[in-house]
Design a protein around this motif. Structure first.
Motif, PDB file in Angstrom:
ATOM      1  N   TRP A   1      -5.904  -0.671  -2.819  1.00  0.00           N
ATOM      2  CA  TRP A   1      -6.359   0.404  -3.707  1.00  0.00           C
ATOM      3  C   TRP A   1      -7.128   1.483  -2.966  1.00  0.00           C
ATOM      4  O   TRP A   1      -7.135   2.644  -3.384  1.00  0.00           O
ATOM      5  CB  TRP A   1      -7.158  -0.189  -4.865  1.00  0.00           C
ATOM      6  CG  TRP A   1      -6.234  -0.936  -5.774  1.00  0.00           C
ATOM      7  CD1 TRP A   1      -5.941  -2.267  -5.746  1.00  0.00           C
ATOM      8  CD2 TRP A   1      -5.397  -0.367  -6.781  1.00  0.00           C
ATOM      9  NE1 TRP A   1      -4.981  -2.572  -6.684  1.00  0.00           N
ATOM     10  CE2 TRP A   1      -4.630  -1.431  -7.338  1.00  0.00           C
ATOM     11  CE3 TRP A   1      -5.217   0.921  -7.278  1.00  0.00           C
ATOM     12  CZ2 TRP A   1      -3.706  -1.226  -8.360  1.00  0.00           C
ATOM     13  CZ3 TRP A   1      -4.299   1.127  -8.301  1.00  0.00           C
ATOM     14  CH2 TRP A   1      -3.559   0.066  -8.832  1.00  0.00           C
ATOM     15  N   ILE A   2      -7.736   1.120  -1.847  1.00  0.00           N
ATOM     16  CA  ILE A   2      -8.351   2.149  -0.999  1.00  0.00           C
ATOM     17  C   ILE A   2      -7.263   3.056  -0.429  1.00  0.00           C
ATOM     18  O   ILE A   2      -7.401   4.283  -0.399  1.00  0.00           O
ATOM     19  CB  ILE A   2      -9.173   1.499   0.136  1.00  0.00           C
ATOM     20  CG1 ILE A   2     -10.455   0.882  -0.426  1.00  0.00           C
ATOM     21  CG2 ILE A   2      -9.521   2.529   1.209  1.00  0.00           C
ATOM     22  CD1 ILE A   2     -11.255   0.095   0.591  1.00  0.00           C
ATOM     23  N   ALA A   3      -6.158   2.444   0.022  1.00  0.00           N
ATOM     24  CA  ALA A   3      -5.044   3.231   0.562  1.00  0.00           C
ATOM     25  C   ALA A   3      -4.446   4.139  -0.515  1.00  0.00           C
ATOM     26  O   ALA A   3      -4.136   5.313  -0.261  1.00  0.00           O
ATOM     27  CB  ALA A   3      -3.975   2.301   1.128  1.00  0.00           C
ATOM     28  N   LEU A   4      -4.284   3.610  -1.725  1.00  0.00           N
ATOM     29  CA  LEU A   4      -3.750   4.411  -2.829  1.00  0.00           C
ATOM     30  C   LEU A   4      -4.690   5.560  -3.168  1.00  0.00           C
ATOM     31  O   LEU A   4      -4.254   6.686  -3.435  1.00  0.00           O
ATOM     32  CB  LEU A   4      -3.546   3.523  -4.065  1.00  0.00           C
ATOM     33  CG  LEU A   4      -2.434   2.469  -3.985  1.00  0.00           C
ATOM     34  CD1 LEU A   4      -2.475   1.562  -5.209  1.00  0.00           C
ATOM     35  CD2 LEU A   4      -1.074   3.134  -3.868  1.00  0.00           C
TER      36      LEU A   4
ATOM     37  N   GLY B   1      -2.891 -11.523  -6.721  1.00  0.00           N
ATOM     38  CA  GLY B   1      -4.025 -11.481  -5.810  1.00  0.00           C
ATOM     39  C   GLY B   1      -3.854 -10.422  -4.736  1.00  0.00           C
ATOM     40  O   GLY B   1      -4.791  -9.684  -4.414  1.00  0.00           O
ATOM     41  N   LEU B   2      -2.642 -10.333  -4.197  1.00  0.00           N
ATOM     42  CA  LEU B   2      -2.378  -9.366  -3.132  1.00  0.00           C
ATOM     43  C   LEU B   2      -2.519  -7.933  -3.650  1.00  0.00           C
ATOM     44  O   LEU B   2      -3.117  -7.075  -2.995  1.00  0.00           O
ATOM     45  CB  LEU B   2      -0.969  -9.586  -2.578  1.00  0.00           C
ATOM     46  CG  LEU B   2      -0.688  -8.967  -1.206  1.00  0.00           C
ATOM     47  CD1 LEU B   2      -1.402  -9.753  -0.116  1.00  0.00           C
ATOM     48  CD2 LEU B   2       0.811  -8.956  -0.928  1.00  0.00           C
TER      49      LEU B   2
ATOM     50  N   SER C   1       0.812  -1.224   0.000  1.00  0.00           N
ATOM     51  CA  SER C   1       0.000   0.000   0.000  1.00  0.00           C
ATOM     52  C   SER C   1       0.842   1.268   0.000  1.00  0.00           C
ATOM     53  O   SER C   1       0.338   2.352  -0.308  1.00  0.00           O
ATOM     54  CB  SER C   1      -0.930   0.015   1.222  1.00  0.00           C
ATOM     55  OG  SER C   1      -1.828  -1.072   1.185  1.00  0.00           O
ATOM     56  N   LEU C   2       2.120   1.145   0.342  1.00  0.00           N
ATOM     57  CA  LEU C   2       3.012   2.306   0.360  1.00  0.00           C
ATOM     58  C   LEU C   2       3.625   2.589  -1.010  1.00  0.00           C
ATOM     59  O   LEU C   2       4.242   3.633  -1.212  1.00  0.00           O
ATOM     60  CB  LEU C   2       4.137   2.090   1.382  1.00  0.00           C
ATOM     61  CG  LEU C   2       3.696   1.950   2.845  1.00  0.00           C
ATOM     62  CD1 LEU C   2       4.893   1.615   3.723  1.00  0.00           C
ATOM     63  CD2 LEU C   2       3.025   3.230   3.328  1.00  0.00           C
TER      64      LEU C   2
END
Length: 237
Positions: A54-57, A46-47, A27-28
């Motif tokens: 994608w919410i974090a992005l 999958g990960l 996510s970073l």
């Protein structure tokens, strides 16, 4: 480490880290890096397609538009992110075309300049969007300037952060000439001739506040005592 080989190899087919920690690390990354990593194996595919990634992005790129997520989008967060990126890219492309049309002679009136910035604001562009779409060396410097102005006045990005991005995009030394005409002052009952002022400034000087008067003129436009403002590209060696 391979026996006797003296070289190390990383197994990209899986991760020895706990899944939640792997998700946090992924996510970073930047979105493009996440997509690249996702092509390495089924595990990473999958990960990297996980909604949490994608919410974090999405939140990092468009912090002011987090409410758009609401309930998880039915098409998946990755698709939702990509569709928003494409929509913004198309909208910014229209603004770019307009700016190039308005500045065909190498100069642009401040009214058009401020309209372009207003159009960007209506799209709720984030700082990353400006980097991707406007801070590009191959662009007309007027587009770089519009992106700079938007970051300072619309996004309130700290000058040091703006400078870092300008330098990484190799546009910090690009220059423009800003000219403005001011209504002549009254002196003992007589109005003096209108004044003409002109400055050649770099994006670095504007970003770091060294040319506050010029930036103020650009932000206000042709109002009150300022009769006309014109921005012209300056060829750099």
């Amino acid at each position: 480490m391979e026996k006797g080989g003296g070289s190390s190899r990383f197994d990209l087919g899986s991760s020895s880290l706990p899944c939640d920690l792997s998700l946090d690390i992924v996510s970073l990354l930047e979105a493009s890096d996440v997509c690249s990593l996702g092509s390495c194996s089924r595990f990473w595919q999958g990960l990297c397609a996980s909604d949490s990634v994608w919410i974090a992005l999405y939140k990092r790129r468009w912090p002011s538009a987090v409410s758009d997520l609401g309930a998880l989008p039915s098409q998946g967060c990755k698709t939702f992110y990509i569709n928003k990126h494409k929509k913004l890219a198309s909208a910014v492309s229209d603004v770019i075309k307009s700016v190039l049309e308005w500045s065909k002679s190498g100069s642009m009136e401040v009214g058009y300049y401020l309209k372009a910035i207003s159009d960007l604001g209506s799209m709720e562009l984030g700082f990353k969007d400006v980097q991707l779409f406007l801070f590009r060396r191959e662009h007309n410097v007027l587009l770089n300037l519009i992106g700079l102005h938007y970051c300072i006045f619309s996004l309130d990005i700290p000058p040091v952060d703006v400078m870092e991005v300008l330098e990484s995009c190799q546009v910090s030394e690009q220059q423009v000439c800003v000219s403005w005409f001011m209504l002549g002052r009254w002196f003992y009952g007589f109005r003096l001739p209108d004044e003409h002022r002109s400055r050649i400034v770099s994006l670095t000087e504007l970003a770091m506040g060294k040319e506050g008067e010029v930036l103020g003129v650009l932000n206000r436009g042709a109002i009150h005592e300022v009769l006309r403002v014109q921005i012209t590209t300056v060829a750099t060696s």
